[in-house]
Design an enzyme around this catalytic site. Structure first.
Site, PDB file in Angstrom:
ATOM      1  N   ASP A 171      39.718  65.725   6.612  1.00  0.00           N
ATOM      2  CA  ASP A 171      40.442  65.330   7.829  1.00  0.00           C
ATOM      3  C   ASP A 171      40.378  66.421   8.881  1.00  0.00           C
ATOM      4  OD1 ASP A 171      41.997  62.826   6.622  1.00  0.00           O
ATOM      5  OD2 ASP A 171      42.149  64.452   5.188  1.00  0.00           O
ATOM      6  N   ASP A 200      36.855  61.871   6.778  1.00  0.00           N
ATOM      7  CA  ASP A 200      37.390  61.999   8.135  1.00  0.00           C
ATOM      8  C   ASP A 200      36.840  63.261   8.799  1.00  0.00           C
ATOM      9  OD1 ASP A 200      38.691  59.620   7.928  1.00  0.00           O
ATOM     10  OD2 ASP A 200      40.727  60.445   7.985  1.00  0.00           O
ATOM     11  N   ASN A 237      38.305  56.783   6.674  1.00  0.00           N
ATOM     12  CA  ASN A 237      38.460  55.669   7.612  1.00  0.00           C
ATOM     13  C   ASN A 237      37.917  55.993   9.001  1.00  0.00           C
ATOM     14  OD1 ASN A 237      40.872  57.351   7.168  1.00  0.00           O
ATOM     15  ND2 ASN A 237      41.658  56.327   9.007  1.00  0.00           N
ATOM     16  N   HIS A 322      38.640  59.513  -0.397  1.00  0.00           N
ATOM     17  CA  HIS A 322      39.422  59.806   0.814  1.00  0.00           C
ATOM     18  C   HIS A 322      40.895  59.433   0.671  1.00  0.00           C
ATOM     19  CE1 HIS A 322      40.220  60.782   4.904  1.00  0.00           C
ATOM     20  NE2 HIS A 322      40.706  59.582   5.143  1.00  0.00           N
ATOM     21  N   HIS A 332      50.545  56.411   5.131  1.00  0.00           N
ATOM     22  CA  HIS A 332      49.458  55.984   4.238  1.00  0.00           C
ATOM     23  C   HIS A 332      49.941  55.677   2.821  1.00  0.00           C
ATOM     24  CE1 HIS A 332      46.724  56.873   7.412  1.00  0.00           C
ATOM     25  NE2 HIS A 332      46.758  58.168   7.299  1.00  0.00           N
ATOM     26  N   HIS A 359      43.047  62.131   3.831  1.00  0.00           N
ATOM     27  CA  HIS A 359      43.747  61.035   4.489  1.00  0.00           C
ATOM     28  C   HIS A 359      45.162  61.395   4.919  1.00  0.00           C
ATOM     29  CE1 HIS A 359      43.744  56.997   5.877  1.00  0.00           C
ATOM     30  NE2 HIS A 359      44.467  56.454   4.917  1.00  0.00           N
ATOM     31  N   VAL A 360      45.989  61.846   3.982  1.00  0.00           N
ATOM     32  CA  VAL A 360      47.365  62.246   4.322  1.00  0.00           C
ATOM     33  C   VAL A 360      47.335  63.714   4.740  1.00  0.00           C
ATOM     34  CG1 VAL A 360      49.717  62.506   3.487  1.00  0.00           C
ATOM     35  CG2 VAL A 360      48.296  60.623   2.658  1.00  0.00           C
ATOM     36  N   HIS A 361      47.813  63.981   5.954  1.00  0.00           N
ATOM     37  CA  HIS A 361      47.678  65.335   6.475  1.00  0.00           C
ATOM     38  C   HIS A 361      48.823  66.223   6.004  1.00  0.00           C
ATOM     39  CE1 HIS A 361      44.900  63.843   9.956  1.00  0.00           C
ATOM     40  NE2 HIS A 361      44.524  63.431   8.765  1.00  0.00           N
TER      41      HIS A 361
HETATM   42 FE   LIG Z   1      41.927  59.130   6.810  1.00  0.00          FE
END
Ligand SMILES: [Fe+2]
Length: 382
Positions: A171, A200, A237, A322, A332, A359-361
């Site tokens: 990400d 990402d 994504n 991801h 998410h 995905h999850v920041h």
């Molecule tokens: Fe993502």
């Protein structure tokens, strides 16, 4: 031998980590491992004129140079770059550090693509093959116009006792924080030998019309590391770039043209799921945004792939994906659940050591989990 393998505790900032395969026993205490505190404000993209986005000088100079492992065991390297003025050629001249006079020449090819009102530069991909393990190679591209030189280290031969240090980034994007994250990774005293990138990349799709100029700026931004160190790519994504409102209905079009991976070497039929073996690790890359239900190509590939893992040669079995299967954040939440249901029993059966997701920041890790909700005691949050 599974033996005494474990991994060191991490120091972490944002999404950049260093993951070290060791063959000595260490104890990993959970809990707080970093003083990093995420700021509340939304991350802001660096402007187009930022110095980290500057194009190299010289007519048709290669830019956005990046490398990844080019076969199944680390004896090949895919070199990719973009020229903007004309196609030029797709030649790579390379030589090993200890044979500077024995220069080899490899020929690749270039592709271009259009995305709405954007036309790409000339995107070159060239695979250097039959390299020696654990050796420093120099390489040059841009012959005929502006030559640029880089170098890389090939990984050591696959062997159960070989340690290796991976960077772990996901990400990344191209905000001011992205720049700090990459700088933080590069300054880590445990120098990464390859990066596991859990999806990402550029976040170009956050810009109007998925402004693909932001794919170019991202390529120039990460070149300072990615031209010298192979990054193992998983898709997220933000690689989908599915935009029917713009007439763009081919998912992953920019990623597919810009980032080549050695998927055929592991019997995969798409560049979104594949495997590579590096040192003592067998690394499986899965695709959260490609079909994975029963009878799909990814499902059938993974079912066959897990049977091929030889723990006597690669005692570490690592999966990159991801969308996380376990996530205590509201953001998410449960998005990875259908893939967990599809594949988790296989991971238990084949004793996957560790799953890295993006995905999850927010950095979060858990004890091993199987088909059960985790209590907060099992999660270690930063
Ligand atoms: Fe993502």
């Amino acid at each position: 031998m599974f033996g005494a393998k474990s991994f060191s505790c991490f120091t972490a900032m944002a999404a950049a980590l260093v993951f070290i395969l060791l063959n000595v026993a260490m104890v990993c205490h959970g809990g707080k491992t970093s003083s990093f505190i995420r700021k509340v404000d939304r991350a802001e993209d660096m402007p187009l004129h930022s110095d980290v986005f500057a194009a190299p000088s010289g007519y048709n100079a290669p830019q956005q140079v990046h490398i990844t492992i080019g076969d199944h065991v680390g004896r090949a390297m895919i070199v990719s770059w973009v020229t903007m003025d004309e196609p030029g050629n797709s030649l790579v001249r390379y030589w090993s550090e200890d044979s500077p006079h024995k220069k080899e020449l490899a020929k690749g090819h270039h592709v271009t693509y259009r995305f709405f009102n954007y036309s790409s530069g000339f995107i070159h991909h060239c695979t250097l093959r039959e390299l020696e393990f654990n050796k420093k190679y120099y390489y040059e591209i841009g012959m005929g116009h502006t030559i640029r030189q880089f170098w890389f280290m090939t990984p050591p031969e696959v062997h159960p006792d070989t340690p290796f240090t991976f960077g772990l980034i996901g990400d990344l994007g191209q905000t001011y924080d992205s720049n700090k994250t990459l700088a933080h990774y590069q300054s880590n005293p445990h120098k990464g030998q390859a990066v596991l990138f859990v999806g990402d990349l550029s976040y170009a799709d956050n810009h109007p019309n998925h402004d693909n100029v932001r794919w170019d700026t991202w390529g120039r931004f990460v070149e300072r590391n990615n031209a010298y160190e192979p990054w193992i790519w998983a898709t997220g994504n933000h690689e989908l770039d599915y935009a029917p409102e713009l007439g763009e209905t081919e998912p992953f079009k920019p990623f597919r043209h810009r980032y080549h991976v050695p998927y055929k070497a592991s019997g995969s039929t798409e560049p979104f799921w594949y495997s590579v073996k590096i040192a003592s690790a067998h690394i499986i890359v899965l695709a959260s945004y490609s079909a994975y239900g029963k009878y799909t190509p990814q499902y059938e590939w993974l079912e066959a792939e897990l049977k091929k893992v030889d723990r006597s040669k690669t005692p570490w079995l690592i999966v990159l994906v991801h969308s996380p299967w376990y996530n205590s954040n509201t953001y998410h939440y449960m998005e990875g659940e259908t893939m967990r249901v599809a594949f988790e029993s296989w991971f238990v059966k084949y004793k996957v050591d560790v799953v890295f997701a993006g995905h999850v920041h927010a950095y979060e890790r858990s004890v091993s989990a199987t088909n059960c909700p985790l209590s907060t005691d099992d999660m270690h949050l930063i």
